[in-house]
Design a protein around this motif. Structure first.
Motif, PDB file in Angstrom:
ATOM      1  N   UNK A 184      -9.191  65.826   2.465  1.00 51.52           N
ATOM      2  CA  UNK A 184      -8.405  67.051   2.592  1.00 51.52           C
ATOM      3  C   UNK A 184      -8.314  67.458   4.055  1.00 51.52           C
ATOM      4  N   UNK A 185      -7.131  67.882   4.458  1.00 51.54           N
ATOM      5  CA  UNK A 185      -6.842  68.312   5.828  1.00 51.54           C
ATOM      6  C   UNK A 185      -6.087  69.635   5.744  1.00 51.54           C
TER       7      UNK A 185
ATOM      8  N   UNK B 242      -9.584  68.816  10.145  1.00 50.27           N
ATOM      9  CA  UNK B 242     -10.349  68.474   8.948  1.00 50.27           C
ATOM     10  C   UNK B 242     -11.610  69.319   8.966  1.00 50.27           C
ATOM     11  N   UNK B 243     -11.760  70.090   7.910  1.00 46.25           N
ATOM     12  CA  UNK B 243     -12.910  70.989   7.786  1.00 46.25           C
ATOM     13  C   UNK B 243     -14.204  70.183   7.725  1.00 46.25           C
TER      14      UNK B 243
ATOM     15  N   UNK C 286       1.140  64.856  -1.479  1.00 48.45           N
ATOM     16  CA  UNK C 286       2.190  64.515  -0.543  1.00 48.45           C
ATOM     17  C   UNK C 286       2.502  63.039  -0.762  1.00 48.45           C
ATOM     18  N   UNK C 287       3.696  62.742  -1.195  1.00 50.60           N
ATOM     19  CA  UNK C 287       4.045  61.360  -1.504  1.00 50.60           C
ATOM     20  C   UNK C 287       4.441  60.593  -0.246  1.00 50.60           C
TER      21      UNK C 287
ATOM     22  N   UNK D 183      -2.003  75.351   5.854  1.00 48.19           N
ATOM     23  CA  UNK D 183      -1.287  74.558   4.864  1.00 48.19           C
ATOM     24  C   UNK D 183      -2.122  73.336   4.517  1.00 48.19           C
ATOM     25  N   UNK D 184      -2.652  73.283   3.284  1.00 45.40           N
ATOM     26  CA  UNK D 184      -3.506  72.156   2.914  1.00 45.40           C
ATOM     27  C   UNK D 184      -2.706  70.873   2.708  1.00 45.40           C
TER      28      UNK D 184
END
Length: 103
Positions: A88-89, A20-21, A1-2, A80-81
């Motif tokens: 990572x979220x 957040x896992x 994601x920019x 949606x990652x």
């Protein structure tokens, strides 16, 4: 994601929940380190942000089932990652959250 430098600048819309896992332990209780391939993703996550809630047919907001800071049980797959730097979220709909974990 920019263009996204910090996850704090991401605000979920409608009934979306940003989580957040929880990271699995890469070390056993006796101190043995496990290879990454044997460490499974946990279904536990921490809620970082929630949207205002979806609109019902009358245009009223449906209250969200979770709030920022809650510990929740999420599905193994789906959502949606989102990746910001090395972190990572995942974005889920409120209805996809399986349970809230009371500590």
């Amino acid at each position: 994601m920019s263009g996204l430098r910090s996850i704090k600048s991401l605000v979920p819309l409608l009934d979306r929940v940003l989580v957040q896992r929880a990271k699995s332990e890469a070390k056993t209780a006796s101190g043995i380190f496990l290879p990454e391939s044997s460490v499974k993703d946990l279904n536990e996550a921490r809620v970082l942000a929630v949207g205002p809630g979806a609109l019902d047919k009358d245009g009223k907001r449906t209250p969200m089932g979770v709030a920022a800071g809650d510990k929740v049980l999420i599905p193994q797959y789906g959502g949606s990652p989102i990746k910001v730097g090395e972190e990572e979220y995942t974005l889920f709909r409120d209805s996809e959250i399986l349970a809230k974990i009371n500590e």
